[in-house]
Structures are given as structure tokens and as C-alpha cells.
Write an enzyme that holds these catalytic residues in place. Structure first.
Site: not given
Ligand code: DAU
Length: 351
Positions: A33, A62, A83-84, A126-127, A156, A182, A209, A275-276
Site C-alpha cells: 500500500d 502498484i 489499490a485505487a 465497481t458498479d 476503473k 460500500n 448534492y 456534482r457534474p
Molecule cells: O458505486 C460504487 C462506488 O461508490 C465506488 O466505486 C466509489 O469508489 C465510491 O466512492 C462510491 O461512489 P459514489 O459517488 O456513489 O459515493 P459517494 O459517497 O461519494 O456519494 C454517494 C452519493 O451521495 C452520490 O449520489 C453523491 C451523494 N453525495 C455525496 C457526498 C460526499 C452527497 O449528496 N453529498 C456528499 O457530501
């Protein structure tokens, strides 16, 4: 079994090492790591303490070509690659580092595995590579086409294609897992769930968001680790296995649920700019791993969420340590401006 885990100090990798050492008392694990920001400073010692005589650690990227001779002399039975660079928001701000680690790193690891005697390589994906689903679409199958929307997802998807191509070209035993979102203990508090729990515990605003109606498919991290293990032990080379606990939920509903568990007010919910290219919905069909390899999730979302929230309540020192000055600087410099703190507002949540 002697395995090499790459990225084992990150959230999912560290859970996998813990699971593996505890499940197989004869197993040996080496962990490579780079200890980037996403690895908690206490993680190396924690993993070492689990089984000092069966665990070893090497701080290395890696992408490092020197890994070849090190891995060759280690006589490993398999490699599992975690690792990613994983955070979508960071990939929008700094896509290059995602290509370096997630694409070039995997390309190097494929060569490492070949030179070490063509050993089995499980690549954790990842999905997000499938892109966004419409509300009426069925959950994605392994045969769905790739349609990534963020630099993270594209990196990915690129790695998945390189891995599959290596399998075909060099008869390399490569297997791919694709999992959903997760959650669980030790997740870096930039992802939705840990950020939400930590902010709520500190009575800070929860940034939502866009309209918050995006859907994610949630799985408890240990269930994911068990799925990866099933693929490692019984999966067929060249195959892709989706891993999902069929836990689709809208972000806003997850946020409300956590606030309710914590007894915190909904007034903490703060809508911010989107988020864009924000994917609207993820959902995976995991019938293949269930029917072919006998894996099944063990945790319901309710159960996993409650125990995760409890862990963050009990382990405030852990997440406060990583929400120190660097973390704060990063958020202030990047997120707030890019994601529209200017148009953020508190508003009543009635959906
Ligand atoms: O789907 C698997 C993926 O899940 C993994 O491959 C990624 O590594 C992992 O980061 C995750 O991606 P997401 O973009 O779905 O996860 P995140 O926790 O960043 O965001 C989850 C959802 O919540 C997404 O729709 C964006 C939203 N969000 C996220 C954050 C951090 C918010 O509304 N507010 C926030 O502050």
C-alpha cells in the site's frame, strides 16, 4: 494460502485483510500500500496486530516496476487488487492521479502477476463502470455495456478492459468483481455515509448534492469482502462477478434515516450544487455470484447501518484524526467552490 493484497490499508482492503486472517488461521497475507491520504495513519499497526506472524507490509505504489522481482520471490498463490483512487469528486478535480493509479497501476500489476508465474489476480472494480440507470431499468448484469460518466468510473472501466484483455491475450487467470456502494467502520469521511454521520455528530450541515433523489445500492463492507473471497476461491478466470445486496435507496432517504438513528434534526440537511455528470441511479443484479459461487449477503441495510452508526459514535477519535487540517484545507479549497457553496441553502425536506 499466501496472498498479496494491494491497497490493503484502505477501507475495503483493510476489512478484507482482517476477514481473511480471521477466517483462515493458516493463511498468510502480504499488503502493498502506498499509504495515501485515504489510509488512516493507525491502519498499518492495526493490521499488523491481528496476526504479526502471518502478515507483512510493504509501502509501495502498484505502478512501481520494481514490484515484479519482489512479488516473484514472494511465491504468492494469488493477488487481490484494491489499490485505487476511489472518490468521484476528487476525480473531477484531479483526473490525472486516477489514470496513474487506476489504469497504469493495474497495467503494471497485470505484468507483475504474469512474471510471478501467471498467478491468479482478482481485480476489485465497481458498479460505476456501467453508468447511470433510468428508474425503469432492471439492475445491471455483468453483460451490460460499459458507459462510465466520471473520470473515476472511466479509469476503473479502462482497468477492467485491460484486465480482461490480458486474460485473453496471455491466458492470464484474471477475475473481476464489481460492487455497489460500500459502508461500514473505517471508511474515510469524504464518502456520503461517514461524512454524514461525522457531520451530524458535530452538528454540522449535511451537504446534499442536487435534489438528493439519486439512488445508490448499499452493501455492508464485510458482505463485499466475503463476495471477493468467494471469487478468489471458486471464481472462473476471465469472468466478471457483480456483488450487491439489492439495497437501492435514495440519498435523501438514507440521510434522513441516519439523522433519525442519531436523534439529530433534519434542519442539518443542506442542499448544495450538484456534482457534474452526477449518475442518477446505480443498481446491480448479483444472481451470478449467488447461483454459481453460493455467496449471499448476510447484513440487511437496517442492521449494517445501525452498527456502522454505533461504530462512528464509539470511535470519534478515529475519524477526528483524519478530519484534521489537511482534510479541512482540501474541502475548503476544492469542494465548496466547485460544488456551489454559493448557491447552497437550507430548505425544508418534503420529498
Ligand atoms: O458505486 C460504487 C462506488 O461508490 C465506488 O466505486 C466509489 O469508489 C465510491 O466512492 C462510491 O461512489 P459514489 O459517488 O456513489 O459515493 P459517494 O459517497 O461519494 O456519494 C454517494 C452519493 O451521495 C452520490 O449520489 C453523491 C451523494 N453525495 C455525496 C457526498 C460526499 C452527497 O449528496 N453529498 C456528499 O457530501
Amino acid at each position: 494460502m499466501k496472498i498479496l493484497v494491494t491497497g490493503g490499508c484502505g477501507f475495503i482492503g483493510s476489512h478484507f485483510i482482517e476477514y481473511f486472517l480471521k477466517t483462515y488461521p493458516g493463511a498468510q497475507v502480504a499488503n502493498v500500500d502506498l499509504l495515501t491520504y485515504a489510509a488512516h495513519p493507525d491502519m498499518p499497526n492495526y493490521l499488523e496486530s491481528l496476526a504479526p506472524e502471518r502478515y507483512s507490509f510493504l509501502k509501495r505504489d502498484i505502478s512501481d516496476p520494481e514490484l515484479k522481482s519482489w512479488v516473484k520471490s514472494g511465491k504468492f498463490d494469488a493477488i487481490v487488487n484494491f489499490a485505487a483512487e476511489t472518490h468521484v469528486d476528487r476525480s473531477i478535480l484531479d483526473p490525472d492521479s486516477f489514470v496513474r493509479t487506476n489504469v497504469m497501476g493495474v497495467q503494471n500489476l497485470l505484468a507483475v502477476a504474469r512474471e510471478a508465474g501467471n498467478i491468479r489476480l482478482v481485480h476489485v472494480s465497481t458498479d460505476e463502470v456501467y453508468g447511470s440507470l433510468k428508474p425503469e431499468d432492471p439492475p445491471c448484469l455483468e453483460t451490460n455495456s460499459l458507459d462510465p460518466n466520471s473520470p473515476y468510473a472511466a479509469s476503473k472501466a479502462s482497468a477492467d478492459l485491460l484486465a480482461l484483455a490480458s486474460g485473453r491475450t496471455y491466458q492470464q487467470p484474471v477475475l473481476i468483481t464489481r460492487c455497489t456502494n460500500n459502508y461500514g467502520p473505517y471508511q474515510f469521511p469524504e464518502k456520503l455515509l461517514p461524512l454524514l454521520i461525522a457531520n451530524a455528530l458535530e452538528n454540522k450541515p449535511i451537504p446534499v448534492y442536487g435534489d438528493g433523489k439519486q439512488v445508490r445500492d448499499w452493501i455492508y463492507v464485510v458482505d463485499h469482502c466475503r463476495g471477493i473471497d468467494a471469487v478468489l476461491q471458486k471464481g472462473h478466470p476471465g469472468e466478471i462477478y457483480n456483488i450487491s445486496a439489492s439495497g437501492e435507496a435514495r440519498n435523501i432517504d438514507v440521510i434522513k434515516k441516519v439523522l433519525d438513528i442519531l436523534g439529530k434534526p433534519r434542519s442539518l440537511i443542506t442542499y448544495v450544487g450538484d456534482r457534474p455528470a452526477h449518475d442518477r441511479r446505480y443498481g446491480l443484479n448479483s444472481n451470478k455470484i449467488q447461483s454459481e459461487l453460493g455467496w449471499k449477503p448476510q447484513f440487511s441495510f437496517e442492521e449494517g447501518l445501525r452498527s456502522t452508526v454505533e461504530w462512528y459514535i464509539k470511535n470519534q477519535e478515529w475519524w477526528k484524526k483524519v478530519r484534521g487540517s489537511d482534510y479541512q484545507k482540501y474541502y475548503q479549497a476544492n469542494y465548496e467552490n466547485k460544488f456551489g457553496s454559493k448557491n447552497s441553502k437550507n430548505r425544508e425536506v418534503n420529498s
